[in-house]
Design a protein around this motif. Structure first.
Motif, PDB file in Angstrom:
ATOM      1  N   GLN A   1      80.032  55.320  90.127  1.00 33.87           N
ATOM      2  CA  GLN A   1      80.661  55.899  88.936  1.00 33.87           C
ATOM      3  C   GLN A   1      81.980  55.193  88.588  1.00 33.87           C
ATOM      4  N   ILE A   2      81.896  53.871  88.514  1.00 30.77           N
ATOM      5  CA  ILE A   2      83.083  53.071  88.188  1.00 30.77           C
ATOM      6  C   ILE A   2      83.344  53.122  86.682  1.00 30.77           C
ATOM      7  N   THR A   3      84.529  53.559  86.321  1.00 26.48           N
ATOM      8  CA  THR A   3      84.955  53.608  84.919  1.00 26.48           C
ATOM      9  C   THR A   3      86.267  52.851  84.775  1.00 26.48           C
ATOM     10  N   LYS A   4      86.292  51.926  83.811  1.00 23.53           N
ATOM     11  CA  LYS A   4      87.486  51.118  83.577  1.00 23.53           C
ATOM     12  C   LYS A   4      87.739  51.038  82.070  1.00 23.53           C
ATOM     13  N   GLU A   5      88.962  51.384  81.674  1.00 22.77           N
ATOM     14  CA  GLU A   5      89.308  51.378  80.254  1.00 22.77           C
ATOM     15  C   GLU A   5      90.449  50.418  79.975  1.00 22.77           C
ATOM     16  N   PHE A   6      90.365  49.759  78.806  1.00 18.88           N
ATOM     17  CA  PHE A   6      91.445  48.966  78.257  1.00 18.88           C
ATOM     18  C   PHE A   6      91.839  49.613  76.935  1.00 18.88           C
ATOM     19  N   PRO A   7      92.989  49.267  76.395  1.00 18.44           N
ATOM     20  CA  PRO A   7      93.385  49.854  75.105  1.00 18.44           C
ATOM     21  C   PRO A   7      92.319  49.658  74.031  1.00 18.44           C
ATOM     22  N   GLY A   8      91.778  50.749  73.573  1.00 23.99           N
ATOM     23  CA  GLY A   8      90.804  50.702  72.482  1.00 23.99           C
ATOM     24  C   GLY A   8      89.366  50.485  72.895  1.00 23.99           C
ATOM     25  N   VAL A   9      89.099  50.303  74.191  1.00 22.62           N
ATOM     26  CA  VAL A   9      87.720  50.035  74.602  1.00 22.62           C
ATOM     27  C   VAL A   9      87.483  50.539  76.029  1.00 22.62           C
ATOM     28  N   LYS A  10      86.295  51.122  76.257  1.00 22.36           N
ATOM     29  CA  LYS A  10      85.871  51.519  77.600  1.00 22.36           C
ATOM     30  C   LYS A  10      84.942  50.427  78.112  1.00 22.36           C
ATOM     31  N   ALA A  11      85.467  49.572  78.995  1.00 25.42           N
ATOM     32  CA  ALA A  11      84.710  48.414  79.474  1.00 25.42           C
ATOM     33  C   ALA A  11      83.602  48.812  80.444  1.00 25.42           C
ATOM     34  N   LEU A  12      83.857  49.823  81.284  1.00 24.28           N
ATOM     35  CA  LEU A  12      82.870  50.321  82.239  1.00 24.28           C
ATOM     36  C   LEU A  12      82.796  51.835  82.116  1.00 24.28           C
ATOM     37  N   ASP A  13      81.582  52.349  82.082  1.00 28.08           N
ATOM     38  CA  ASP A  13      81.381  53.784  81.871  1.00 28.08           C
ATOM     39  C   ASP A  13      80.432  54.327  82.940  1.00 28.08           C
ATOM     40  N   ASN A  14      81.006  54.792  84.065  1.00 29.69           N
ATOM     41  CA  ASN A  14      80.228  55.368  85.167  1.00 29.69           C
ATOM     42  C   ASN A  14      79.144  54.418  85.687  1.00 29.69           C
ATOM     43  N   VAL A  15      79.556  53.196  85.971  1.00 35.16           N
ATOM     44  CA  VAL A  15      78.616  52.175  86.448  1.00 35.16           C
ATOM     45  C   VAL A  15      78.347  52.369  87.942  1.00 35.16           C
ATOM     46  N   ASN A  16      77.077  52.209  88.330  1.00 32.34           N
ATOM     47  CA  ASN A  16      76.667  52.295  89.729  1.00 32.34           C
ATOM     48  C   ASN A  16      76.011  50.975  90.149  1.00 32.34           C
ATOM     49  N   LEU A  17      76.313  50.513  91.358  1.00 36.45           N
ATOM     50  CA  LEU A  17      75.737  49.273  91.870  1.00 36.45           C
ATOM     51  C   LEU A  17      75.550  49.391  93.375  1.00 36.45           C
ATOM     52  N   ILE A  18      74.355  49.056  93.851  1.00 36.72           N
ATOM     53  CA  ILE A  18      74.062  49.027  95.284  1.00 36.72           C
ATOM     54  C   ILE A  18      73.549  47.646  95.651  1.00 36.72           C
ATOM     55  N   VAL A  19      74.183  47.022  96.648  1.00 31.72           N
ATOM     56  CA  VAL A  19      73.800  45.685  97.111  1.00 31.72           C
ATOM     57  C   VAL A  19      73.491  45.762  98.598  1.00 31.72           C
ATOM     58  N   LYS A  20      72.337  45.239  98.983  1.00 37.29           N
ATOM     59  CA  LYS A  20      71.905  45.275 100.378  1.00 37.29           C
ATOM     60  C   LYS A  20      72.396  44.045 101.135  1.00 37.29           C
ATOM     61  N   GLN A  21      72.524  44.218 102.446  1.00 37.40           N
ATOM     62  CA  GLN A  21      72.956  43.134 103.324  1.00 37.40           C
ATOM     63  C   GLN A  21      71.976  41.957 103.242  1.00 37.40           C
ATOM     64  N   GLY A  22      72.510  40.746 103.050  1.00 30.29           N
ATOM     65  CA  GLY A  22      71.695  39.542 103.109  1.00 30.29           C
ATOM     66  C   GLY A  22      70.828  39.266 101.911  1.00 30.29           C
ATOM     67  N   GLU A  23      71.106  39.912 100.773  1.00 27.52           N
ATOM     68  CA  GLU A  23      70.307  39.649  99.586  1.00 27.52           C
ATOM     69  C   GLU A  23      71.106  38.872  98.551  1.00 27.52           C
ATOM     70  N   ILE A  24      70.384  38.299  97.610  1.00 29.95           N
ATOM     71  CA  ILE A  24      70.995  37.712  96.420  1.00 29.95           C
ATOM     72  C   ILE A  24      70.749  38.689  95.284  1.00 29.95           C
ATOM     73  N   HIS A  25      71.823  39.289  94.792  1.00 30.10           N
ATOM     74  CA  HIS A  25      71.722  40.346  93.790  1.00 30.10           C
ATOM     75  C   HIS A  25      72.249  39.809  92.458  1.00 30.10           C
ATOM     76  N   ALA A  26      71.402  39.808  91.445  1.00 31.27           N
ATOM     77  CA  ALA A  26      71.795  39.302  90.126  1.00 31.27           C
ATOM     78  C   ALA A  26      72.340  40.431  89.269  1.00 31.27           C
ATOM     79  N   LEU A  27      73.372  40.101  88.492  1.00 33.26           N
ATOM     80  CA  LEU A  27      73.980  41.044  87.560  1.00 33.26           C
ATOM     81  C   LEU A  27      73.836  40.454  86.165  1.00 33.26           C
TER      82      LEU A  27
END
Length: 512
Positions: A10-36
């Protein structure tokens, strides 16, 4: 089943006038290549800056967990102490220092409290070999191209005890061969237990190496795919990114090709520092009205140097040869003279040469064409605003306002500002050097459409690209370069990756 190495909740990050991240969830497993994945402005880089402490704890909402527990990083130093290393899309190297000095800056190899230069040189050579960079360890950063600088950044990350490697568009400035080498390196690191998160708009690369894919759109998590459990194609990723299907990657051509408008004959260029080293050799080149001509070549082929040397001798020394426009010889001794003669050059290195990052969008767009907005040396600010708003709308520049500082835009949106600046200068001949580097598939189509529209009005376009499918999809004709020589050209109906690669690795004998 692999254990979870990283969880962002639930990562939320705001800048003036814009919500860049809105309750973002991310799970990365050990030893994997995870694309975003996601469009420019979707929040990918912002999320990784939160993870690495660039945006410190307290400036965002949500929680971050590593395998050892909760993380509340205050800065990059704390995240690196936990084995998290991020390589940003915009390079962070010091031009006046050598490759070795940059790799170990802040991470010096010491003996008895003094830098051990022998150990530094030895380790640098080993790291450069790993990233397939054939360059002396004592070369200054300012003397190598942006693609090689990217490899130095990767070597710099490998010099640290990395457990989680974050790469933001690592292959954006690399050709296909070098990109494959880098991707193979990520697989090797995975086999050594190093986990990677890769942000990339090159969907074929994602499907080639990724174990999982998380898609962001408008600052929200859309979907996470485990590629070991479910096979997905590029269309599935694109639909998640842009919210719709994208049936055609390249818009149809609408231009009628006319007579030759610009040509270069017997063009020779020498290195600006190593004056005995010839970079471009007897190059002949021409482009016609309404034509899109490509320049293909492997890293170090000389494509960028060729274009910059033509554009008002912005690169090189001892430059000889003839330039003609509309059949008349012209002498381009400076960048300002090149602009006056109807040339424009959109650089591949937007951070150093394309933009004034501390200035706003409006000022960057008007920068090369202030004469069009001024009377008696006074700028018409209302007209400047109108022009900037028009390009912001037309090129879909994602920013709350045209007064946004350009350095705070995503890489893709910065590239759109560079293109806006040169399109506004209304050139007859437009050199585009890697114009879609670091840009998502949806935005790429928008830029391709702009390029097609410019050609349809009779503009001559020279497209430099490391992506062969892009050259094949957009160009009417393609020149190939290798080691400073133009080794051949192919018409559109002759184009194939195999034929281009053959020319790109061919050496042409130069007549005495």
């Amino acid at each position: 089943m692999a254990e979870v190495l990283l969880e962002m909740k639930q990562i939320t990050k705001e800048f003036p006038g814009v919500k860049a991240l809105d309750n973002v969830n991310l799970i990365v497993k050990q030893g994997e290549i995870h694309a975003l994945c996601g469009e420019n402005g979707a929040g990918k880089s912002t999320l990784m800056k939160v993870l690495s402490g660039v945006y410190p704890f307290g400036t965002y909402n949500g929680e971050i967990f590593l395998s050892r527990g909760t993380c509340q990083f205050k800065d990059l130093k704390q995240s690196e102490a936990e084995g998290i290393v991020i390589i940003h899309q915009e390079l962070a190297l010091i031009p006046e220092l050598s490759i070795a000095e940059n790799i170990f800056l802040g991470n010096e190899r010491k003996r008895f409290g003094v830098i051990d230069w022998d150990a530094t040189a030895k380790e640098t050579k080993s790291l450069l070999k790993k990233v397939n960079l054939d360059e002396p360890h004592d070369s200054l950063i300012k003397h190598i191209g942006v693609g090689k600088q990217q490899l130095v950044e990767i070597a710099k990350a490998l010099a640290k005890k990395v457990k989680l490697l974050i790469l933001d568009e690592p292959t954006a400035s690399l050709n296909e061969t070098d990109s494959d080498n880098l991707l193979n390196l990520l697989v090797e690191l995975k086999e050594q237990g190093i986990t990677s998160i890769i942000i990339s708009h090159k969907l074929n690369e994602i499907r080639q190496v990724a174990d999982a894919v998380t898609i962001l759109r408008d600052g929200k998590t859309i979907e996470t795919y485990d590629l070991e459990e479910k096979e997905i194609n590029e269309d599935d990723i694109i639909k998640g990114m842009v919210g719709r299907s994208l049936t055609n990657r390249y818009p149809p051509s609408k231009s009628e090709i006319g007579s030759t408008i610009f040509s270069v004959e017997k063009w020779n260029v020498y290195h600006p520092v190593q004056r005995e080293r010839q970079i471009i050799m007897d190059a002949d080149f021409h482009v016609r009205r309404g034509e899109i001509v490509g320049l293909a070549g492997l890293m170090g082929a000389g494509r960028t140097e060729f274009a910059m040397s033509i554009f008002g001798k912005a690169y090189g020394t001892q430059i000889t040869g003839t330039i003609k426009k509309d059949g008349k010889v012209i002498d381009l001794q400076s960048v300002s003279e090149a602009i006056k003669q109807g040339l424009a050059y959109a650089t591949e290195d937007r951070k150093s040469y394309g933009l004034v990052l501390m200035n706003d969008i409006k000022e960057n767009i008007s920068l090369a064409s202030l004469n069009k907005l001024s009377s008696r040396a006074i700028i018409d600010e209302q007209n400047e605003v109108r022009v900037a708003e028009e390009f912001k709308r037309k090129l879909h520049i994602k920013a709350p306002t045209i007064l946004q500082e350009t350095g705070k835009l995503s890489g893709g949106n910065q590239q759109k500002v560079v293109l806006s600046k040169w399109i506004f200068s209304d050139p007859d001949v437009l050199f585009l050097d890697e114009p879609t580097r670091g840009i998502d598939v949806g935005a790429k189509y928008e830029i391709y459409t702009i390029i097609r529209e410019l050609a349809a009005t009779g503009k001559a376009i020279v497209l430099i690209s490391s992506e062969l499918p892009e050259l094949m999809g957009m160009c009417d004709r393609v020149y190939a370069m290798n080691k400073g020589q133009i080794t051949g050209e192919l018409a559109k109906d002759e184009l194939s990756q195999e034929r281009l690669m053959k020319l790109m690795t061919k050496t042409r004998e130069v007549s005495p």
